[in-house]
Design an enzyme around this catalytic site. Structure first.
Site, PDB file in Angstrom:
ATOM      1  CB  CYS B  15      -0.898   0.111   1.401  1.00  0.00           C
ATOM      2  SG  CYS B  15      -1.744   1.293   1.692  1.00  0.00           S
ATOM      3  N   PRO B  16       0.732   2.189  -0.681  1.00  0.00           N
ATOM      4  CG  PRO B  16       0.826   4.780  -1.625  1.00  0.00           C
ATOM      5  CD  PRO B  16       1.199   3.681  -0.404  1.00  0.00           C
TER       6      PRO B  16
END
Lengths: 155, 76
Positions: B15-16
């Site tokens: 992430c992200p």
């Protein structure tokens, strides 16, 4: 659908605290938010061309350690560099982006990056050391955008 | 015949990054085209649902296969 706005104040200049503003800003931009980050005090370190951010275990009892290190030993020379190196290796092995990469993604996504002029003067930073394309402004500049934002956070 | 137009392998990314790479890939695609995404980040399952909801791109399917998460997303 009108564009939502996200305003962030970034105040911290350590490796770990560099992540939240850049992760949230890049993701918000990907979701269609118009985004601005206002960098003040130690947060200005995040705008340097050459990032030398470090992480310190000192005064941070929440930091997971591979092995327990007594607080007095954490203050020894070299400990901070060692922790920083270990943290960077860990992040790389887990596929976490580097701060440079996330910042670049923010720039590409046209996230507005504003450096606090007062702190630049206070710390006598050389503006040539900052990345290109940033703006300089004060509290009123921040509120111009933040006052119309849907989300505003202080990091 | 493949049932998608483009493929994005975001394996190993956390992430992200899967979301950001998907957004970038979708930007080069035509409306109605389908993107096949492969990811290993368990958080991407909820994140792609949220991404679809907020961007208007349609998440046609979401599944897991041998520890990998796969998504089909149609560009709005």
């Amino acid at each position: 659908m009108t564009e939502k706005k996200l305003a962030i104040i970034a105040t911290k200049g350590t490796l770990d605290w560099a992540y939240p503003p850049f992760i949230l800003a890049s993701t918000a931009a990907a979701l269609g938010y118009e985004t601005e980050i206002f960098f003040t005090f130690y947060g200005l370190q995040l705008l340097k061309k050459d990032l030398t951010l470090q992480v310190s275990p000192l005064g941070n009892p929440g930091m997971p350690m591979p092995m327990p290190v007594p607080i007095l030993l954490q203050a020894l020379p070299g400990m901070q560099s060692m922790m920083t190196m270990m943290m960077k290796q860990k992040m790389k092995s887990k596929g976490v982006a580097s701060v440079e990469e996330l910042r670049e993604l923010c720039v590409e996504a046209e996230v507005r990056l504003v450096a606090c002029q007062m702190t630049v003067d206070l710390f006598e930073f050389d503006t040539k050391d900052f990345i290109d394309g940033i703006e300089f402004g004060g509290a009123a500049t921040f509120f111009e955008f933040a006052g119309e934002s849907d989300i505003c956070m202080y990091i | 015949m493949a049932d998608f137009d483009r493929e994005l392998d975001a394996s190993g990314l956390n992430c992200p990054l899967p979301i950001l790479r998907a957004k970038k890939t979708l930007a080069d695609m035509e409306s109605g085209q389908v993107l096949h995404i492969i990811a290993t980040d368990p958080g991407s399952v909820k994140d792609f649902e949220a991404f679809a909801k907020q961007t208007g791109n349609e998440l046609m399917s979401s599944g897991e296969e041998g520890g990998k998460f796969t998504f089909l997303m149609k560009k709005s």
